[in-house]
Scaffold this active site. Structure first.
Site, PDB file in Angstrom:
ATOM      1  N   TYR A  36     -41.916  35.240  68.582  1.00  0.00           N
ATOM      2  CA  TYR A  36     -41.124  36.081  69.113  1.00  0.00           C
ATOM      3  C   TYR A  36     -41.438  37.555  68.528  1.00  0.00           C
ATOM      4  O   TYR A  36     -42.221  37.795  67.451  1.00  0.00           O
ATOM      5  CB  TYR A  36     -39.757  35.635  68.652  1.00  0.00           C
ATOM      6  CG  TYR A  36     -39.373  35.870  67.492  1.00  0.00           C
ATOM      7  CD1 TYR A  36     -39.700  35.313  66.343  1.00  0.00           C
ATOM      8  CD2 TYR A  36     -38.358  37.051  67.122  1.00  0.00           C
ATOM      9  CE1 TYR A  36     -39.293  35.610  64.943  1.00  0.00           C
ATOM     10  CE2 TYR A  36     -37.941  37.189  65.851  1.00  0.00           C
ATOM     11  CZ  TYR A  36     -38.261  36.338  64.843  1.00  0.00           C
ATOM     12  OH  TYR A  36     -37.943  36.680  63.636  1.00  0.00           O
ATOM     13  N   ARG A  55     -48.797  42.612  67.254  1.00  0.00           N
ATOM     14  CA  ARG A  55     -48.424  41.549  66.424  1.00  0.00           C
ATOM     15  C   ARG A  55     -48.381  40.359  67.146  1.00  0.00           C
ATOM     16  O   ARG A  55     -48.473  39.065  66.729  1.00  0.00           O
ATOM     17  CB  ARG A  55     -47.293  41.855  65.507  1.00  0.00           C
ATOM     18  CG  ARG A  55     -46.746  40.854  64.375  1.00  0.00           C
ATOM     19  CD  ARG A  55     -45.629  41.381  63.471  1.00  0.00           C
ATOM     20  NE  ARG A  55     -44.425  41.748  64.376  1.00  0.00           N
ATOM     21  CZ  ARG A  55     -43.558  42.294  63.545  1.00  0.00           C
ATOM     22  NH1 ARG A  55     -43.554  42.269  62.381  1.00  0.00           N
ATOM     23  NH2 ARG A  55     -42.365  42.602  64.219  1.00  0.00           N
ATOM     24  N   ARG A 104     -42.190  14.102  74.353  1.00  0.00           N
ATOM     25  CA  ARG A 104     -42.002  14.641  73.088  1.00  0.00           C
ATOM     26  C   ARG A 104     -43.316  14.203  72.475  1.00  0.00           C
ATOM     27  O   ARG A 104     -43.547  13.263  72.131  1.00  0.00           O
ATOM     28  CB  ARG A 104     -41.134  14.262  72.235  1.00  0.00           C
ATOM     29  CG  ARG A 104     -40.747  15.009  70.933  1.00  0.00           C
ATOM     30  CD  ARG A 104     -39.314  14.583  70.189  1.00  0.00           C
ATOM     31  NE  ARG A 104     -39.511  15.495  68.878  1.00  0.00           N
ATOM     32  CZ  ARG A 104     -40.212  14.666  67.765  1.00  0.00           C
ATOM     33  NH1 ARG A 104     -40.685  13.542  67.953  1.00  0.00           N
ATOM     34  NH2 ARG A 104     -39.916  15.455  66.596  1.00  0.00           N
ATOM     35  N   HIS A 106     -46.136  15.497  69.246  1.00  0.00           N
ATOM     36  CA  HIS A 106     -46.634  16.497  68.138  1.00  0.00           C
ATOM     37  C   HIS A 106     -47.948  17.085  68.595  1.00  0.00           C
ATOM     38  O   HIS A 106     -48.108  18.151  68.147  1.00  0.00           O
ATOM     39  CB  HIS A 106     -46.823  15.479  66.884  1.00  0.00           C
ATOM     40  CG  HIS A 106     -45.555  15.355  66.201  1.00  0.00           C
ATOM     41  ND1 HIS A 106     -45.398  15.370  64.858  1.00  0.00           N
ATOM     42  CD2 HIS A 106     -44.400  15.038  66.590  1.00  0.00           C
ATOM     43  CE1 HIS A 106     -44.240  15.271  64.383  1.00  0.00           C
ATOM     44  NE2 HIS A 106     -43.432  14.852  65.552  1.00  0.00           N
ATOM     45  N   LYS A 151     -45.080  35.301  63.382  1.00  0.00           N
ATOM     46  CA  LYS A 151     -43.607  35.785  63.676  1.00  0.00           C
ATOM     47  C   LYS A 151     -43.166  34.299  64.556  1.00  0.00           C
ATOM     48  O   LYS A 151     -42.961  34.604  65.783  1.00  0.00           O
ATOM     49  CB  LYS A 151     -43.579  36.829  64.375  1.00  0.00           C
ATOM     50  CG  LYS A 151     -42.078  37.593  64.241  1.00  0.00           C
ATOM     51  CD  LYS A 151     -41.935  38.975  64.534  1.00  0.00           C
ATOM     52  CE  LYS A 151     -40.714  39.628  64.625  1.00  0.00           C
ATOM     53  NZ  LYS A 151     -39.689  39.385  63.560  1.00  0.00           N
ATOM     54  N   GLU A 183     -40.837  39.023  50.190  1.00  0.00           N
ATOM     55  CA  GLU A 183     -40.050  40.091  51.235  1.00  0.00           C
ATOM     56  C   GLU A 183     -38.674  39.697  51.403  1.00  0.00           C
ATOM     57  O   GLU A 183     -38.397  38.617  50.631  1.00  0.00           O
ATOM     58  CB  GLU A 183     -40.885  40.016  52.584  1.00  0.00           C
ATOM     59  CG  GLU A 183     -40.891  38.598  53.149  1.00  0.00           C
ATOM     60  CD  GLU A 183     -41.715  38.581  54.536  1.00  0.00           C
ATOM     61  OE1 GLU A 183     -41.631  39.661  55.318  1.00  0.00           O
ATOM     62  OE2 GLU A 183     -42.109  37.361  54.989  1.00  0.00           O
ATOM     63  N   LEU A 207     -44.559  38.563  56.557  1.00  0.00           N
ATOM     64  CA  LEU A 207     -44.696  39.068  57.910  1.00  0.00           C
ATOM     65  C   LEU A 207     -45.348  40.542  57.694  1.00  0.00           C
ATOM     66  O   LEU A 207     -44.708  41.229  57.075  1.00  0.00           O
ATOM     67  CB  LEU A 207     -43.632  39.037  58.623  1.00  0.00           C
ATOM     68  CG  LEU A 207     -43.487  39.347  60.172  1.00  0.00           C
ATOM     69  CD1 LEU A 207     -44.092  38.253  60.851  1.00  0.00           C
ATOM     70  CD2 LEU A 207     -42.416  39.871  60.389  1.00  0.00           C
TER      71      LEU A 207
HETATM   72  N1  PLP Z   1     -40.044  40.245  57.354  1.00  0.00           N
HETATM   73  C1  PLP Z   1     -39.456  39.275  57.844  1.00  0.00           C
HETATM   74  C2  PLP Z   1     -39.289  37.780  57.575  1.00  0.00           C
HETATM   75  C3  PLP Z   1     -38.778  39.538  59.092  1.00  0.00           C
HETATM   76  O1  PLP Z   1     -38.022  38.497  59.738  1.00  0.00           O
HETATM   77  C4  PLP Z   1     -38.924  40.992  59.571  1.00  0.00           C
HETATM   78  C5  PLP Z   1     -38.117  41.362  60.809  1.00  0.00           C
HETATM   79  O2  PLP Z   1     -37.562  40.517  61.677  1.00  0.00           O
HETATM   80  C6  PLP Z   1     -39.464  41.752  58.737  1.00  0.00           C
HETATM   81  C7  PLP Z   1     -40.510  41.460  57.816  1.00  0.00           C
HETATM   82  C8  PLP Z   1     -39.744  43.316  59.104  1.00  0.00           C
HETATM   83  O3  PLP Z   1     -40.449  43.297  60.278  1.00  0.00           O
HETATM   84  P1  PLP Z   1     -40.367  44.395  61.408  1.00  0.00           P
HETATM   85  O4  PLP Z   1     -40.369  45.725  60.545  1.00  0.00           O
HETATM   86  O5  PLP Z   1     -41.476  44.621  62.374  1.00  0.00           O
HETATM   87  O6  PLP Z   1     -39.161  44.384  61.860  1.00  0.00           O
END
Ligand code: PLP
Length: 288
Positions: A36, A55, A104, A106, A151, A183, A207
């Site tokens: 997403y 991304r 279903r 895997h 993501k 993070e 991320l």
């Molecule tokens: N890290 C995580 C785990 C996130 O879920 C997000 C945003 O949802 C970010 C970092 C920040 O990413 P962005 O600045 O692209 O929203």
């Protein structure tokens, strides 16, 4: 007549969100086999959308899915969603799952038609109280998987950690793995010490944040470039300032970690300087 923010998109069709349906055998529903993006929109214009499409494309490639739409088609879908939901400021959510099968299974199947979904949500403006007082966060072991650079919609660990922060009257949970800061559960993190700005290195545990990348550009332009490298939890505890960055929260100061004050307990001067640049940049790109 539909009220604001209720028009969604599913596989070529725009309709009221409440009326859109996916099959129960959709792999996104069964396995979280989906990725997403969330794109902020200011004054009807998507903000730095090219980085979100890049991304998204990367996330799809990492889970062995082909490009679903090209940039032009994403752009047109996003603009349609913005218009149909009344324009102005909002967040556009895009999700692509691998699609629905008849069983279903895997094993990743070949040739499945992906499920493409989009919707919008209100973008809350940052409260004056948060800008004045900063956020409280807790710290926890990073219990997510080892591919946080994708993501993915599989966010069970993130939502448990985020909810735990809220139970503790905090607004975010900062994560660490083997003693190193990674993070936030839904945000990127910066640490300031002695006038220097630090951020953890990108890799499979983090991320790549679109907001973090913009903040890094603004720091560079401010003559205070971000130093990327491992940050241990003691360095977090000794920080003068801590910032969180995300597409929906922009750049926010953290003033309490696990109940202890960060620096003097108030949003710091470097945050103020960079956040001012951030707001100017936003304004300029909306007027472009
Ligand atoms: N890290 C995580 C785990 C996130 O879920 C997000 C945003 O949802 C970010 C970092 C920040 O990413 P962005 O600045 O692209 O929203």
């Amino acid at each position: 007549m539909a009220s604001s923010m209720t028009i969604g998109y599913l596989n070529g069709e725009f309709a009221d969100l409440a009326s859109l349906r996916i099959p129960v055998l959709d792999r996104g529903f069964l396995f979280g086999d989906a990725v997403y993006e969330v794109i902020p929109v200011y004054q009807g214009r998507p903000f730095r959308s090219e980085f979100h499409y890049q991304r998204l494309q990367r996330s799809l490639a990492q889970i062995h899915m082909d490009a679903v739409l090209d940039r032009e088609h994403w752009d047109s879908l996003v603009h349609d969603l913005i218009e149909r939901n009344g324009g102005g400021s909002m967040a556009v959510y895009l999700q692509i799952s691998r699609g629905a099968e008849s069983v279903r299974n895997h094993l990743i199947p070949k040739g499945l038609a992906p499920t493409v979904f989009g919707m919008t949500a209100a973008l809350k403006s940052r409260s004056p109280e948060v800008l004045e007082r900063g956020l409280q966060v807790i710290t926890r072991e990073d219990t997510r998987w080892d591919r946080c650079d994708i993501k993915s919609t599989s966010l069970l660990a993130n939502i448990l950690l985020y909810s735990e922060a809220h139970e503790q009257h905090a607004q975010e949970c900062l994560l660490h793995r083997e003693g190193q800061l990674t993070e936030g559960s839904s945000s990127s993190v910066f640490v300031v010490r002695n006038g220097r700005i630090y951020a953890p290195p990108y890799g499979p545990e983090i991320l790549p944040g679109t907001t973090r990348d913009l903040v890094a550009e603004l720091c560079e332009a401010n003559g205070t470039p971000v130093r990327v490298g491992p940050i241990d939890m003691q360095e977090l505890a000794d920080a003068d300032e801590i910032w969180l960055a995300s597409a929906t929260r922009e750049l926010l100061p953290v003033t309490r970690v696990d109940g202890h004050a960060v620096g003097d307990g108030h949003p710091g001067p470097l945050w103020r300087a960079i956040d001012t640049r951030f707001q100017e940049y936003k304004q300029e790109s909306a007027n472009d």
